[in-house]
Design a protein around this motif. Structure first.
Motif, PDB file in Angstrom:
ATOM      1  N   SER A 157      -5.687 -17.107 -16.882  1.00 16.15           N
ATOM      2  CA  SER A 157      -5.118 -16.017 -16.088  1.00 16.15           C
ATOM      3  C   SER A 157      -6.059 -14.826 -16.049  1.00 16.15           C
ATOM      4  CB  SER A 157      -3.774 -15.562 -16.680  1.00 16.15           C
ATOM      5  OG  SER A 157      -2.839 -16.620 -16.704  1.00 16.15           O
ATOM      6  N   VAL A 158      -6.042 -14.125 -14.915  1.00 20.54           N
ATOM      7  CA  VAL A 158      -6.794 -12.881 -14.763  1.00 20.54           C
ATOM      8  C   VAL A 158      -5.906 -11.852 -14.083  1.00 20.54           C
ATOM      9  CG1 VAL A 158      -8.759 -11.730 -13.712  1.00 20.54           C
ATOM     10  CG2 VAL A 158      -9.023 -14.054 -14.586  1.00 20.54           C
ATOM     11  N   ASP A 159      -5.744 -10.704 -14.716  1.00 15.66           N
ATOM     12  CA  ASP A 159      -5.167  -9.521 -14.081  1.00 15.66           C
ATOM     13  C   ASP A 159      -6.296  -8.526 -13.898  1.00 15.66           C
ATOM     14  OD1 ASP A 159      -2.601 -10.495 -13.952  1.00 15.66           O
ATOM     15  OD2 ASP A 159      -1.853  -9.341 -15.660  1.00 15.66           O
ATOM     16  N   VAL A 160      -6.334  -7.875 -12.754  1.00 17.33           N
ATOM     17  CA  VAL A 160      -7.403  -6.930 -12.451  1.00 17.33           C
ATOM     18  C   VAL A 160      -6.798  -5.746 -11.709  1.00 17.33           C
ATOM     19  CG1 VAL A 160      -7.958  -8.168 -10.294  1.00 17.33           C
ATOM     20  CG2 VAL A 160      -9.670  -6.668 -11.319  1.00 17.33           C
ATOM     21  N   GLY A 161      -7.422  -4.580 -11.830  1.00 17.36           N
ATOM     22  CA  GLY A 161      -6.877  -3.439 -11.100  1.00 17.36           C
ATOM     23  C   GLY A 161      -7.617  -2.145 -11.372  1.00 17.36           C
TER      24      GLY A 161
ATOM     25  N   LYS B 260       7.950  -8.853  -2.857  1.00 17.88           N
ATOM     26  CA  LYS B 260       8.214  -7.703  -1.999  1.00 17.88           C
ATOM     27  C   LYS B 260       7.345  -6.530  -2.446  1.00 17.88           C
ATOM     28  CE  LYS B 260      13.011  -9.017  -1.048  1.00 17.88           C
ATOM     29  NZ  LYS B 260      14.443  -8.624  -1.177  1.00 17.88           N
ATOM     30  N   PRO B 261       7.048  -5.595  -1.538  1.00 14.08           N
ATOM     31  CA  PRO B 261       6.231  -4.434  -1.917  1.00 14.08           C
ATOM     32  C   PRO B 261       6.840  -3.683  -3.105  1.00 14.08           C
ATOM     33  CG  PRO B 261       6.494  -4.521   0.459  1.00 14.08           C
ATOM     34  CD  PRO B 261       7.413  -5.569  -0.110  1.00 14.08           C
ATOM     35  N   LEU B 262       6.000  -3.345  -4.068  1.00 13.93           N
ATOM     36  CA  LEU B 262       6.358  -2.546  -5.240  1.00 13.93           C
ATOM     37  C   LEU B 262       7.384  -3.227  -6.147  1.00 13.93           C
ATOM     38  CD1 LEU B 262       6.657   0.971  -3.511  1.00 13.93           C
ATOM     39  CD2 LEU B 262       4.610  -0.247  -4.278  1.00 13.93           C
TER      40      LEU B 262
ATOM     41  N   SER C 230       1.356   0.778 -12.688  1.00 15.00           N
ATOM     42  CA  SER C 230       0.576   0.146 -11.629  1.00 15.00           C
ATOM     43  C   SER C 230       1.430  -0.901 -10.923  1.00 15.00           C
ATOM     44  CB  SER C 230      -0.678  -0.515 -12.208  1.00 15.00           C
ATOM     45  OG  SER C 230      -1.523   0.418 -12.843  1.00 15.00           O
ATOM     46  N   PHE C 231       1.192  -1.065  -9.626  1.00 14.26           N
ATOM     47  CA  PHE C 231       1.979  -1.976  -8.810  1.00 14.26           C
ATOM     48  C   PHE C 231       1.128  -3.140  -8.320  1.00 14.26           C
ATOM     49  CE2 PHE C 231       3.957   2.171  -8.458  1.00 14.26           C
ATOM     50  CZ  PHE C 231       5.308   1.880  -8.656  1.00 14.26           C
TER      51      PHE C 231
ATOM     52  N   PHE D 261      -3.461  -8.619  -8.835  1.00 14.42           N
ATOM     53  CA  PHE D 261      -4.177  -7.345  -8.685  1.00 14.42           C
ATOM     54  C   PHE D 261      -3.169  -6.202  -8.733  1.00 14.42           C
ATOM     55  CE2 PHE D 261      -6.108  -3.718  -6.793  1.00 14.42           C
ATOM     56  CZ  PHE D 261      -7.444  -3.804  -7.131  1.00 14.42           C
ATOM     57  N   PHE D 262      -3.499  -5.145  -9.516  1.00 15.49           N
ATOM     58  CA  PHE D 262      -2.602  -4.008  -9.679  1.00 15.49           C
ATOM     59  C   PHE D 262      -3.302  -2.702  -9.298  1.00 15.49           C
ATOM     60  CE2 PHE D 262      -0.749  -7.205 -12.417  1.00 15.49           C
ATOM     61  CZ  PHE D 262       0.618  -7.039 -12.205  1.00 15.49           C
TER      62      PHE D 262
END
Length: 387
Positions: free
Chosen positions: A153-157, A196-198, A214-215, A239-240
């Motif tokens: 897994s990768v989360d980036v932001g 959904k957005p946010l 972060s969203f 992505f956040f």
């Protein structure tokens, strides 16, 4: 006169940074845009007869081609709105020039990477997403992936804040409103998912700016990360985007008032139509930062996977404090600086492979991080400085 670089979209936030940086490095620059509201001042102050401005509308591929041919340069840095990235790639194929840009939506990125054979044929290099995120984040993943036998897994932001609670446009408002109103996609268990957005958010304590929410938003990294690292096992990418509260309030207000709409409205007084969406960048160009205003930003990447059959996680960060002499550009320096660094790597022969790529496929990590540090941007691995 034959110029070293062509900078398209030179009148925008990033274009001004790129032109100034190149000029301060001693290069000659052929700057082009459909507007000339601010770049003239940059050329006058830093140009010393080494820069020239030319009007060109990138909606017309022939106009972009003509601008590049006039410059005599072999390397294009495209800082224009992402909607024209494919047009610029076509113009670069026609003129047999190298090209870097700041990134675009997933579908446009797919079109650009699909032009790989065309750039190989002309023996030129094209790299899309050479800013902050995409850009620095992609190269951080290239570095991190080498520390894992298998990725999962990768989360980036990004997350940022300012020393004054005043609204200053952080980057393209059109892009921001798209990110906040489109259903964001992400990769889950190797497949594209949507929310959904946010709807999906996280809260983290960032090293440089403290706690911030972060969203989840849609970004090209979910496509390029998966493309280049799925064979290493990667199956989750998110992505956040993080904004300080005073900026979020203004973004929400613009959305409530309908300025995120790309549906044209009639303007009888002008005998024409324009989408509210398209008003934003030209209008916000006139805003100035308050006296003494500065910004700081955390670019971050969290990776999980296996090393020697044991679970492992890694946190990569690029810290972007106010840089002396560049304070008026806020966090935008971490988008403009990498574009210049990568373009110079191509021009100087550090990057030699021909074709169409995203940064994680081709940009050498250590030299890239070292160049960032020279500009005041430091990269950390699990809290330890590596650049």
């Amino acid at each position: 006169m034959k110029y070293d670089f062509v900078v398209l979209g030179a009148d925008g936030m990033q274009g001004q940074i790129v032109v100034r940086d190149l000029l301060e490095r001693g290069h000659t620059v052929f700057a082009s845009d459909i507007y000339k509201s601010k770049i003239g001042e940059v050329i006058k102050k830093y140009g010393r007869n080494r820069a020239f401005f030319y009007f060109a509308d990138l909606r017309d591929v022939n106009a972009a081609t003509q601008a590049i041919l006039m410059s005599g340069a072999d390397t294009v840095i495209n800082c224009a709105d992402m909607y024209w990235n494919v047009n610029v790639y076509k113009a670069c194929v026609e003129t047999k020039t190298h090209c870097v840009d700041l990134g675009s939506w997933i579908e446009l990125t797919q079109e650009q990477l699909a032009m790989d054979a065309l750039f190989k044929k002309i023996k030129r290099t094209a790299i899309t997403g050479c800013g902050s995120v995409p850009g620095i984040g992609n190269v951080m993943l290239r570095y991190a992936a080498r520390k894992f036998d298998r990725l999962e897994s990768v989360d980036v932001g990004f997350a940022w804040d300012s020393n004054q609670k005043k609204f200053v446009v952080p980057f393209s408002m059109k892009s921001i409103l798209e990110e906040f109103t489109y259903n964001p996609r992400y990769i889950k268990d190797g497949k594209v998912a949507e929310s959904k957005p946010l709807e999906i958010s996280i809260e983290k304590n960032f090293r440089l700016i403290g706690p911030q929410k972060s969203f989840l938003v849609q970004h090209p990294e979910l496509f390029t990360f998966f493309r280049y690292f799925k064979n290493q096992g990667l199956k989750n990418v998110r992505f956040f985007a993080g904004f300080p509260g005073h900026s979020l309030e203004k973004i929400y207000t613009l959305i409530e008032l309908g300025f995120h709409s790309d549906k044209p409205v009639k303007i009888p007084e002008l005998n024409g139509k324009i989408a509210p969406f398209d008003l934003l960048n030209p209008v916000f160009k006139r805003l100035k930062s308050p006296k003494g205003y500065t910004e700081s930003e955390n670019l971050w990447l969290e990776v999980s996977g296996l090393k020697n059959n044991k679970p492992q996680t890694m946190l990569m960060e690029c810290l972007v404090p106010p840089v002396k002499g560049w304070e008026m550009h806020g966090c935008n320096i971490d988008t403009g600086f990498p574009a210049v660094i990568i373009a110079k790597m191509i021009k100087d022969g550090v990057i030699r492979e021909c074709g169409s790529f995203a940064p994680e496929a081709i940009v050498p990590e250590r030299p890239f991080f070292a160049e960032l540090r020279k500009k005041g941007l430091e990269v950390y691995e699990n809290g330890q400085l590596i650049s």
